[in-house]
Scaffold this active site. Sequence first.
Site, PDB file in Angstrom:
ATOM      1  N   LYS A 134      -9.099   2.501  -2.731  1.00  0.00           N
ATOM      2  CA  LYS A 134      -9.527   1.789  -1.548  1.00  0.00           C
ATOM      3  C   LYS A 134     -11.049   2.322  -1.063  1.00  0.00           C
ATOM      4  O   LYS A 134     -11.543   3.616  -0.951  1.00  0.00           O
ATOM      5  CB  LYS A 134      -8.555   2.365  -0.279  1.00  0.00           C
ATOM      6  CG  LYS A 134      -8.705   1.607   1.192  1.00  0.00           C
ATOM      7  CD  LYS A 134      -7.667   2.042   1.782  1.00  0.00           C
ATOM      8  CE  LYS A 134      -7.612   1.387   3.314  1.00  0.00           C
ATOM      9  NZ  LYS A 134      -6.386   1.962   3.963  1.00  0.00           N
ATOM     10  N   GLU A 156       0.906  -1.155  -0.360  1.00  0.00           N
ATOM     11  CA  GLU A 156      -0.063  -0.086   0.079  1.00  0.00           C
ATOM     12  C   GLU A 156       0.739   1.247   0.034  1.00  0.00           C
ATOM     13  O   GLU A 156       1.987   1.218   0.722  1.00  0.00           O
ATOM     14  CB  GLU A 156      -0.813   0.052   1.255  1.00  0.00           C
ATOM     15  CG  GLU A 156      -1.820   1.346   1.193  1.00  0.00           C
ATOM     16  CD  GLU A 156      -2.767   1.144   2.528  1.00  0.00           C
ATOM     17  OE1 GLU A 156      -3.736   1.895   2.851  1.00  0.00           O
ATOM     18  OE2 GLU A 156      -2.335   0.326   3.440  1.00  0.00           O
ATOM     19  N   CYS A 189      -5.439  -3.165   2.513  1.00  0.00           N
ATOM     20  CA  CYS A 189      -5.198  -3.037   3.657  1.00  0.00           C
ATOM     21  C   CYS A 189      -6.585  -3.261   4.659  1.00  0.00           C
ATOM     22  O   CYS A 189      -6.923  -4.430   4.757  1.00  0.00           O
ATOM     23  CB  CYS A 189      -4.606  -1.745   4.228  1.00  0.00           C
ATOM     24  SG  CYS A 189      -3.680  -1.928   6.024  1.00  0.00           S
TER      25      CYS A 189
END
Length: 294
Positions: free
Chosen positions: A119, A45, A155
């Site tokens: 995300k 990330e 994540c």
Amino acid sequence: MKEFTVCGVQIAPKPNDIAYNVEKIKEWAKKAKKLHNPELIVFPESATTGFTPNMPIYEFYNLLDPIPGKVTKEMEKLSKELDAYLVVPMYEKGEEPNVVYNSAVVIGPSEGIIGIYRKTHLFPTERLSAGGWSTPGKEAPVFELPFCKLGVMICYDGDFPELARELVVKGAEVIVRPSALLRSFDIWELTNRARAYDNHVYFVAVNAVGPDAGNNFYFGHSMIINPIAQKLAQARGTEEIIYAKLDPDPIKYVTYGASTPMIFDHVEDRNLEVYKNIMKKSKCPFEPAKRIPY
């Protein structure tokens, strides 16, 4: 899906030094290609900056590149040079002022930019309402590569079984999870293996190492999990490359090292009548130390 090799490249970005980190990505991608000849290479990330910018959002916004932009142009050249597909996570400069997406761009050697995942589940500290810097994405695309259908989670996304299920229902055979995860190794391993086993999907989880500009320190331990929750590769807490060859026929047996046939499918066997309330807003019955508003 076809048999192919994937590499997870676990590196420590230099905080907020995009030019340095682009060169580091190139160096490590070339090393991965030389060592393992992968078809797919995945980075952690926010690999071009580190996770926490530790600066006002307008300064961070002005530091960043849009997609497409200079950084992705360099990554397209790299993909073509290596004849390998890349997943390069980076903060993306939005079209509107101070709109920053925590993104991962999927790049192919002949296709160039195949697509972008933004995300969707922001960690509380990166939410704008908490004084953070990220704007959430709203889509969960699946990308068609020559050797697999690829989903991306970033994540904190990996804590949400609904997102992994959405990707698999859309056809994903492999899910990658670039991360800069600060919780325990137990949570990291648990969520990676659970998402793989929940959905009988390959899971490639690549975590950062080293510090970011907010003085957070990331522990690595990237891993590759197969669709029956077997760990195929495990990194340590340092800069390192992991790899695995992914079998296109992975759920014939209920466990590894045995010939007991597998006779179930978690995706097909869902009782859809049970899930009528799953899209309603709710919250955990217990209270965390603090709730960050949306």
